[in-house]
Design a protein around this motif. Sequence first.
Motif, PDB file in Angstrom:
ATOM      1  N   TYR A  18       0.844  -1.199   0.000  1.00  0.00           N
ATOM      2  CA  TYR A  18       0.000   0.000   0.000  1.00  0.00           C
ATOM      3  C   TYR A  18       0.880   1.250   0.000  1.00  0.00           C
ATOM      4  O   TYR A  18       0.693   2.164  -0.793  1.00  0.00           O
ATOM      5  CB  TYR A  18      -0.926   0.019   1.223  1.00  0.00           C
ATOM      6  CG  TYR A  18      -1.422   1.406   1.529  1.00  0.00           C
ATOM      7  CD1 TYR A  18      -2.441   1.969   0.773  1.00  0.00           C
ATOM      8  CD2 TYR A  18      -0.829   2.174   2.526  1.00  0.00           C
ATOM      9  CE1 TYR A  18      -2.869   3.258   1.016  1.00  0.00           C
ATOM     10  CE2 TYR A  18      -1.252   3.461   2.776  1.00  0.00           C
ATOM     11  CZ  TYR A  18      -2.273   4.006   2.018  1.00  0.00           C
ATOM     12  OH  TYR A  18      -2.674   5.279   2.244  1.00  0.00           O
ATOM     13  N   ALA A  19       1.854   1.295   0.915  1.00  0.00           N
ATOM     14  CA  ALA A  19       2.715   2.468   1.048  1.00  0.00           C
ATOM     15  C   ALA A  19       3.503   2.725  -0.236  1.00  0.00           C
ATOM     16  O   ALA A  19       3.642   3.876  -0.676  1.00  0.00           O
ATOM     17  CB  ALA A  19       3.665   2.289   2.228  1.00  0.00           C
ATOM     18  N   LYS A  20       4.006   1.664  -0.843  1.00  0.00           N
ATOM     19  CA  LYS A  20       4.780   1.798  -2.077  1.00  0.00           C
ATOM     20  C   LYS A  20       3.923   2.389  -3.200  1.00  0.00           C
ATOM     21  O   LYS A  20       4.344   3.316  -3.893  1.00  0.00           O
ATOM     22  CB  LYS A  20       5.327   0.425  -2.470  1.00  0.00           C
ATOM     23  CG  LYS A  20       6.275   0.442  -3.635  1.00  0.00           C
ATOM     24  CD  LYS A  20       6.935  -0.919  -3.840  1.00  0.00           C
ATOM     25  CE  LYS A  20       5.933  -1.913  -4.350  1.00  0.00           C
ATOM     26  NZ  LYS A  20       6.521  -3.192  -4.768  1.00  0.00           N
ATOM     27  N   LEU A  25       2.038   7.217  -6.522  1.00  0.00           N
ATOM     28  CA  LEU A  25       0.975   8.123  -6.974  1.00  0.00           C
ATOM     29  C   LEU A  25       1.176   9.533  -6.446  1.00  0.00           C
ATOM     30  O   LEU A  25       0.859  10.509  -7.128  1.00  0.00           O
ATOM     31  CB  LEU A  25      -0.391   7.580  -6.550  1.00  0.00           C
ATOM     32  CG  LEU A  25      -0.819   6.306  -7.267  1.00  0.00           C
ATOM     33  CD1 LEU A  25      -2.089   5.754  -6.650  1.00  0.00           C
ATOM     34  CD2 LEU A  25      -1.008   6.556  -8.762  1.00  0.00           C
ATOM     35  N   ARG A  26       1.694   9.643  -5.238  1.00  0.00           N
ATOM     36  CA  ARG A  26       1.956  10.979  -4.692  1.00  0.00           C
ATOM     37  C   ARG A  26       3.032  11.686  -5.503  1.00  0.00           C
ATOM     38  O   ARG A  26       2.962  12.896  -5.732  1.00  0.00           O
ATOM     39  CB  ARG A  26       2.383  10.866  -3.233  1.00  0.00           C
ATOM     40  CG  ARG A  26       2.576  12.212  -2.594  1.00  0.00           C
ATOM     41  CD  ARG A  26       2.883  12.070  -1.138  1.00  0.00           C
ATOM     42  NE  ARG A  26       2.949  13.390  -0.549  1.00  0.00           N
ATOM     43  CZ  ARG A  26       3.493  13.645   0.597  1.00  0.00           C
ATOM     44  NH1 ARG A  26       3.981  12.664   1.327  1.00  0.00           N
ATOM     45  NH2 ARG A  26       3.538  14.858   1.067  1.00  0.00           N
ATOM     46  N   GLU A  27       4.024  10.935  -5.947  1.00  0.00           N
ATOM     47  CA  GLU A  27       5.127  11.497  -6.739  1.00  0.00           C
ATOM     48  C   GLU A  27       4.650  11.932  -8.124  1.00  0.00           C
ATOM     49  O   GLU A  27       5.047  12.976  -8.626  1.00  0.00           O
ATOM     50  CB  GLU A  27       6.241  10.455  -6.860  1.00  0.00           C
ATOM     51  CG  GLU A  27       7.479  10.943  -7.545  1.00  0.00           C
ATOM     52  CD  GLU A  27       8.230  11.985  -6.740  1.00  0.00           C
ATOM     53  OE1 GLU A  27       8.902  12.825  -7.368  1.00  0.00           O
ATOM     54  OE2 GLU A  27       8.159  11.976  -5.496  1.00  0.00           O
ATOM     55  N   ASP A  28       3.801  11.108  -8.754  1.00  0.00           N
ATOM     56  CA  ASP A  28       3.344  11.406 -10.114  1.00  0.00           C
ATOM     57  C   ASP A  28       1.980  10.762 -10.339  1.00  0.00           C
ATOM     58  O   ASP A  28       1.889   9.589 -10.689  1.00  0.00           O
ATOM     59  CB  ASP A  28       4.356  10.885 -11.135  1.00  0.00           C
ATOM     60  CG  ASP A  28       3.969  11.189 -12.577  1.00  0.00           C
ATOM     61  OD1 ASP A  28       2.972  11.905 -12.804  1.00  0.00           O
ATOM     62  OD2 ASP A  28       4.671  10.705 -13.477  1.00  0.00           O
ATOM     63  N   ALA A  41      -3.036  -0.137  -4.291  1.00  0.00           N
ATOM     64  CA  ALA A  41      -2.904   0.564  -3.011  1.00  0.00           C
ATOM     65  C   ALA A  41      -4.162   0.399  -2.175  1.00  0.00           C
ATOM     66  O   ALA A  41      -4.100   0.068  -0.987  1.00  0.00           O
ATOM     67  CB  ALA A  41      -2.614   2.052  -3.249  1.00  0.00           C
ATOM     68  N   LEU A  42      -5.304   0.616  -2.791  1.00  0.00           N
ATOM     69  CA  LEU A  42      -6.579   0.513  -2.083  1.00  0.00           C
ATOM     70  C   LEU A  42      -6.800  -0.905  -1.539  1.00  0.00           C
ATOM     71  O   LEU A  42      -7.078  -1.089  -0.351  1.00  0.00           O
ATOM     72  CB  LEU A  42      -7.732   0.909  -3.005  1.00  0.00           C
ATOM     73  CG  LEU A  42      -9.127   0.825  -2.416  1.00  0.00           C
ATOM     74  CD1 LEU A  42      -9.284   1.820  -1.264  1.00  0.00           C
ATOM     75  CD2 LEU A  42     -10.170   1.085  -3.489  1.00  0.00           C
TER      76      LEU A  42
END
Length: 99
Positions: A18-20, A25-28, A41-42
Motif C-alpha cells: 500500500y505504502a509503495k 501516486l503521490r510522486e506522479d 494501493a486501495l
Amino acid sequence: MDDTTTKLELSSGRAYEYAKCAALLREDIDIPGNAAIFDSALSNGLAAIVFYEWPGREVDTKGKIKSARGLLNIIKREVKETVAGIQVLRLPENPLARS
C-alpha cells in the motif's frame, strides 16, 4: 516460523505494498498505469486493515484476498456509523507492535 509470525509478515507485506503504491501516486499522479497502482494501493491497504482487526476475514473461501468492495463491506458491517454514511475505525499508531 509459527502461524502468528507468518500472518504478521503477510499483513506487513500488504501494508508495505500500500505504502509503495501510494508513494508512487503521490510522486506522479499521471504515471502510466495509475489506475492499477491505485487499485493495488486501495486493496492492499484495506486488506491490511481488515487483517489487523478481523484476522482471516480478508480472504475468500479459496484463500485469495477479497476485492476492495468485499473488504469495505466487512468494515461497513463491523464498524458503527458515527454520522450517517460515515464509519470511523481507529487503529493504533504502530499496529505491528500489537501484543
